[in-house]
Design an enzyme around this catalytic site. Structure first.
Site, PDB file in Angstrom:
ATOM      1  N   ARG A  90       0.837  -1.195   0.000  1.00  0.00           N
ATOM      2  CA  ARG A  90       0.000   0.000   0.000  1.00  0.00           C
ATOM      3  C   ARG A  90       0.879   1.254   0.000  1.00  0.00           C
ATOM      4  O   ARG A  90       1.983   1.243   0.522  1.00  0.00           O
ATOM      5  CB  ARG A  90      -0.909   0.008   1.234  1.00  0.00           C
ATOM      6  N   TYR A 229      -1.658  -3.473  -6.838  1.00  0.00           N
ATOM      7  CA  TYR A 229      -1.350  -4.280  -5.660  1.00  0.00           C
ATOM      8  C   TYR A 229      -2.408  -4.236  -4.563  1.00  0.00           C
ATOM      9  O   TYR A 229      -2.847  -3.165  -4.151  1.00  0.00           O
ATOM     10  CB  TYR A 229      -0.024  -3.855  -5.037  1.00  0.00           C
ATOM     11  N   LYS A 238      -9.493  -2.402   1.940  1.00  0.00           N
ATOM     12  CA  LYS A 238      -9.217  -1.277   2.825  1.00  0.00           C
ATOM     13  C   LYS A 238      -9.995  -0.033   2.394  1.00  0.00           C
ATOM     14  O   LYS A 238     -10.451   0.753   3.222  1.00  0.00           O
ATOM     15  CB  LYS A 238      -7.714  -0.999   2.882  1.00  0.00           C
ATOM     16  N   HIS A 258     -10.315  -2.814  11.617  1.00  0.00           N
ATOM     17  CA  HIS A 258      -9.212  -3.640  11.111  1.00  0.00           C
ATOM     18  C   HIS A 258      -8.986  -4.773  12.107  1.00  0.00           C
ATOM     19  O   HIS A 258      -8.022  -4.765  12.871  1.00  0.00           O
ATOM     20  CB  HIS A 258      -7.962  -2.751  10.982  1.00  0.00           C
ATOM     21  N   SER A 281      -1.097  -3.770  10.432  1.00  0.00           N
ATOM     22  CA  SER A 281      -0.740  -4.645   9.321  1.00  0.00           C
ATOM     23  C   SER A 281       0.527  -5.445   9.646  1.00  0.00           C
ATOM     24  O   SER A 281       1.488  -4.898  10.189  1.00  0.00           O
ATOM     25  CB  SER A 281      -0.505  -3.807   8.061  1.00  0.00           C
ATOM     26  N   CYS A 283       1.021  -7.704  11.880  1.00  0.00           N
ATOM     27  CA  CYS A 283       1.300  -7.847  13.310  1.00  0.00           C
ATOM     28  C   CYS A 283       0.556  -9.024  13.922  1.00  0.00           C
ATOM     29  O   CYS A 283       0.377  -9.082  15.142  1.00  0.00           O
ATOM     30  CB  CYS A 283       0.979  -6.556  14.052  1.00  0.00           C
ATOM     31  N   ASP A 306      -9.019 -10.032   8.969  1.00  0.00           N
ATOM     32  CA  ASP A 306      -8.498  -8.691   8.647  1.00  0.00           C
ATOM     33  C   ASP A 306      -9.493  -7.564   8.924  1.00  0.00           C
ATOM     34  O   ASP A 306      -9.097  -6.496   9.356  1.00  0.00           O
ATOM     35  CB  ASP A 306      -8.069  -8.642   7.183  1.00  0.00           C
ATOM     36  N   ARG A 398       2.202 -12.258  -0.672  1.00  0.00           N
ATOM     37  CA  ARG A 398       0.891 -12.612  -0.101  1.00  0.00           C
ATOM     38  C   ARG A 398       0.265 -13.802  -0.814  1.00  0.00           C
ATOM     39  O   ARG A 398       0.617 -14.130  -1.950  1.00  0.00           O
ATOM     40  CB  ARG A 398      -0.059 -11.413  -0.225  1.00  0.00           C
TER      41      ARG A 398
HETATM   42  P1  GTP Z   1      -2.097  -7.861   7.460  1.00  0.00           P
HETATM   43  O1  GTP Z   1      -2.618  -8.888   6.507  1.00  0.00           O
HETATM   44  O2  GTP Z   1      -1.030  -7.010   6.844  1.00  0.00           O
HETATM   45  O3  GTP Z   1      -3.173  -7.021   8.062  1.00  0.00           O
HETATM   46  O4  GTP Z   1      -1.270  -8.655   8.613  1.00  0.00           O
HETATM   47  P2  GTP Z   1      -1.709  -9.565   9.857  1.00  0.00           P
HETATM   48  O5  GTP Z   1      -1.984  -8.698  11.042  1.00  0.00           O
HETATM   49  O6  GTP Z   1      -2.752 -10.540   9.473  1.00  0.00           O
HETATM   50  O7  GTP Z   1      -0.338 -10.337  10.210  1.00  0.00           O
HETATM   51  P3  GTP Z   1       0.073 -11.880  10.095  1.00  0.00           P
HETATM   52  O8  GTP Z   1      -0.758 -12.785  10.976  1.00  0.00           O
HETATM   53  O9  GTP Z   1       0.158 -12.245   8.673  1.00  0.00           O
HETATM   54  O10 GTP Z   1       1.536 -11.863  10.731  1.00  0.00           O
HETATM   55  C1  GTP Z   1       2.594 -11.104  10.193  1.00  0.00           C
HETATM   56  C2  GTP Z   1       3.927 -11.583  10.705  1.00  0.00           C
HETATM   57  O11 GTP Z   1       3.936 -11.637  12.138  1.00  0.00           O
HETATM   58  C3  GTP Z   1       4.243 -12.989  10.214  1.00  0.00           C
HETATM   59  O12 GTP Z   1       5.581 -13.005   9.764  1.00  0.00           O
HETATM   60  C4  GTP Z   1       4.102 -13.841  11.441  1.00  0.00           C
HETATM   61  O13 GTP Z   1       4.944 -14.946  11.410  1.00  0.00           O
HETATM   62  C5  GTP Z   1       4.402 -12.885  12.596  1.00  0.00           C
HETATM   63  N1  GTP Z   1       3.659 -13.273  13.824  1.00  0.00           N
HETATM   64  C6  GTP Z   1       2.337 -13.517  13.919  1.00  0.00           C
HETATM   65  N2  GTP Z   1       1.979 -13.901  15.178  1.00  0.00           N
HETATM   66  C7  GTP Z   1       3.125 -13.887  15.911  1.00  0.00           C
HETATM   67  C8  GTP Z   1       3.416 -14.175  17.291  1.00  0.00           C
HETATM   68  O14 GTP Z   1       2.555 -14.527  18.094  1.00  0.00           O
HETATM   69  N3  GTP Z   1       4.708 -14.015  17.674  1.00  0.00           N
HETATM   70  C9  GTP Z   1       5.703 -13.623  16.803  1.00  0.00           C
HETATM   71  N4  GTP Z   1       6.937 -13.491  17.273  1.00  0.00           N
HETATM   72  N5  GTP Z   1       5.460 -13.351  15.506  1.00  0.00           N
HETATM   73  C10 GTP Z   1       4.191 -13.472  15.049  1.00  0.00           C
HETATM   74  C1  SPV Z   2      -2.760  -4.689   5.299  1.00  0.00           C
HETATM   75  O1  SPV Z   2      -1.776  -4.071   4.884  1.00  0.00           O
HETATM   76  O2  SPV Z   2      -3.294  -4.437   6.404  1.00  0.00           O
HETATM   77  C2  SPV Z   2      -3.313  -5.809   4.506  1.00  0.00           C
HETATM   78  C3  SPV Z   2      -2.875  -5.945   3.120  1.00  0.00           C
HETATM   79  O3  SPV Z   2      -4.160  -6.547   4.992  1.00  0.00           O
HETATM   80  S1  SPV Z   2      -3.648  -4.810   2.049  1.00  0.00           S
HETATM   81  O4  SPV Z   2      -4.807  -5.454   1.439  1.00  0.00           O
HETATM   82  O5  SPV Z   2      -2.676  -4.457   1.025  1.00  0.00           O
HETATM   83  O6  SPV Z   2      -4.094  -3.659   2.788  1.00  0.00           O
HETATM   84 MN    MN Z   3      -4.704  -5.828   7.139  1.00  0.00          MN
END
Ligand code: GTP
Ligand code: SPV
Ligand code: MN
Length: 615
Positions: A90, A229, A238, A258, A281, A283, A306, A398
């Protein structure tokens, strides 16, 4: 199926649109005609969401070299797309909220007057689809006909966006049929900004260096230009479900967040609970949404990863839906040991973007397996070996996959009217200060906690990874109106919900020790924190009150089987008044950006926190 019409000298653009139309709603046809007259595509396709349509579009994209089909035995029905190296996330500095008044967009959004932005954009959209096909993509956010559901249409010249929209939303004829004359729906237009003039050859990932992601909340419109993207191009996500929907929700008394959404069943009592969680994002939302508990006693099921829409129900409780129908998840870090549910979900029918390609036609990314393949084609299409000195998959690579493939999907995902929420978590990526878990002292304190979340930046947005920034409610890039008014809306919702309001908690999986290692094992072990949260909600544990909220009392957090963490507990829950007071100063500075729009209740919470810290 939806039909295709192609422009030649004998048909007008209006005929081209009308010929293929699969709706009799004149308002829709008129709007699509207007966009077609502006963008001047060669052909128009009304998408009905059918399998036949999917097969046809994927076939065309494979033939054009835009999609690489993966090995059918290893990853059936799946494809790899490689983006332009400059179009991988983004673009927050090119994202605009175009409300009539600047103060309604607030200091955290880029603002432009609607008329000025339209004047700047229209010349760019003029002819922007020349030589391309324009797709009309109707979609429903939430079950068609549901109490919290909203409808929209995306017009796009990106077949990649069409395929992703078919996975991410309930896309097609049923959604279009739901758009009846005079009903409310959101109009979104997307162009990659790369017209093909005089029969010029296309490239695999067309886009433009100049990008605009623009929102017109007062007229329920999105115009996106120059990027193919994720959140820039899948306008349901979003742009609509957060930026536009947050404005709709404020007006109509609901919340667009979110947040992931979970169903928890206590396997002893059979009692069920629902929890949502807002993390910035990259996290951990997708990971928590697919949680596999490492402690007995809980069944955890997925509803969303999400976005959640929250609306008070007839019984006074807060109900939530996941408006989406798929996951657009971060690939790196997703593996058997961290997220086995995701790995199983990705068995097939998946579009991968910017991951690496293996020699046997499957995909790979950092963290997928412990063993690193000897040879790969990296996300940019170049040969890669482990000694290459660079990552094979882009950090924001992704997967797009239908939610119905999730082995842990809860039936509640289909619930027309959503699920009642028991608890809300706010979190961020914080190496220091923030304890593993703390319950807020009241709804107002919970809103203060949400409003003051800060987190280290990730690869999900352009910018410097690791830099600490304020990300209130994980909505900094997604709130479509003045963030201080949004906090006020949350406070009002709390007043309305009263005793029915879900309990609010702050969590942090990312605290590090002095040696730089994560103090908490995270992932499946986060079930231990959820277990404590639910036992707090149901009044089974007391906790102990600290300056920043209620923490687990000695012995309340289940550490069976991970006794080694015991020695890190003190550090995981340490509250250093001096650094918290320093954060309070930063919070005051942050609040000052919003002037007198900051709700008085939040200033009270800041003063109270300082008092509790001994100021
Ligand atoms: P968006 O799709 O961008 O909104 O991201 P999201 O919040 O869904 O994040 P996602 O679950 O994909 O995690 C992103 C990164 O954080 C990945 O590389 C995970 O491996 C890492 N991660 C997730 N949960 C944990 C956790 O409990 N501990 C640690 N150390 N890392 C974590
Ligand atoms: C984020 O960045 O929080 C995502 C990916 O879930 S996007 O759809 O690009 O916003
Ligand atoms: Mn997101």
């Amino acid at each position: 199926m939806g039909s295709t019409s192609t422009l030649d000298d004998t048909v007008s653009i209006a005929d081209l649109v009308a010929d293929g139309a699969i709706t009799s709603n004149a308002e829709v046809v008129e709007w699509v005609t207007g966009v077609a007259e502006l963008t001047k595509p060669d052909a128009v396709v009304w998408c009905d969401g059918s399998q036949e349509e999917w097969n046809r579009i994927t076939g065309e994209m494979v033939a054009a070299g835009t999609l690489i089909p993966l090995n059918k035995d290893l990853r059936p029905g799946s494809f790899l797309a490689r983006s332009h190296p400059g179009d991988v996330a983004r673009v927050e500095d090119r994202t605009f909220i175009c409300s009539e008044n600047e103060s309604d967009a607030g200091p955290t959004n880029n603002w432009r007057a609607p008329a000025d932005m339209k004047a700047e954009l229209m010349p760019l959209f003029d002819g922007s689809m020349r030589g391309r096909t324009m797709y009309v993509v109707p979609f429903s956010m939430g079950p068609v006909g549901g109490a919290i559901t909203q409808l929209g249409i995306e017009i796009t010249d990106s077949p990649y966006a069409v395929l992703n929209m078919r996975i991410m939303t309930r896309m097609g004829q049923a959604a279009l049929d739901g758009i009846t004359p005079g009903s409310e729906w959101v109009r979104t237009v997307h162009s990659v900004g790369a017209p093909l003039l005089d029969g010029a050859e296309d490239v695999a990932w067309p886009c433009n260096d100049l990008k605009y992601i623009t929102h017109f909340p007062e007229t329920l419109e999105v115009w996106s230009y120059g990027s193919g993207y994720g959140g820039n191009a899948l306008l349901s996500k979003k742009c609509f479900a957060l930026r536009i929907a947050s404005v709709m929700g404020r007006k109509e008394g609901w919340l667009a967040e979110h947040m992931l959404l979970l169903k928890l069943t206590n396997t002893d009592s059979g009692k069920t609970y629902h929890l949502s969680a807002a993390f910035p994002s990259a996290c951990g939302k997708t990971n928590l949404a697919m949680l596999q508990p490492t402690i007995p006693g809980w069944k955890v099921e997925t509803i969303g990863d999400d976005i959640a829409w929250l609306r008070p129900g007839p019984d006074g409780r807060l109900y939530a839906i996941n408006p989406e129908a798929g996951f657009f998840g971060v690939a790196p870090g997703t593996g058997e040991s961290t997220n086995p549910v995701a790995m199983e979900t990705l068995w097939g029918n998946t579009i991968f973007t910017n991951v690496a390609l293996t020699d046997d036609g499957d995909v790979w990314w950092e963290g997928k397996t412990d063993e690193v393949p000897d040879h790969l084609i990296d996300w940019q299409g170049d040969d890669w070996t482990p000694d290459a000195g660079r990552v094979a998959a882009h950090p924001n690579s992704r997967f797009t996959v239908p939610i119905q493939q999730t082995p842990t999907l809860a039936d509640d995902w289909y619930e027309q009217n959503g699920v009642p929420l028991d608890a809300i978590l706010f979190g961020g990526r914080r190496a220091t200060n923030v304890p593993l878990v703390a319950q807020s002292l009241s709804w107002q304190h919970g809103v203060f906690v949400g409003a003051t979340i800060s987190s280290e930046k990730t690869a999900a947005q352009e910018g410097t990874v690791g830099e600490l920034r304020r990300d209130p409610f994980a909505m900094l890039p997604f709130c479509g109106y003045n963030m201080a008014d949004y906090w006020g809306h949350w406070l009002e919702m709390g007043e309305q919900l009263g005793e029915h309001a879900p309990k609010i908690f702050q969590v942090n999986w990312f605290r590090k020790g002095a040696d730089g290692r994560f103090l908490w094992p995270g992932f499946g072990d986060n079930s231990r924190v959820i277990d404590w949260v639910i036992r707090r909600v149901s009044g089974e544990v007391e906790g102990r009150v600290s300056q920043v909220g209620v923490l687990p009392a000695q012995g309340e957090l289940n550490l069976d089987g991970i006794e080694e963490v015991e020695s890190d507990l003190a550090e995981l829950f340490a509250i250093d008044p001096a650094s918290w007071l320093a954060e309070c100063d930063l919070t005051e500075e942050f609040f000052s950006r919003f002037g007198d729009r900051v709700p008085a209740g939040l200033r009270t919470e800041l003063a109270d926190l300082r008092k509790r810290l001994g100021a």
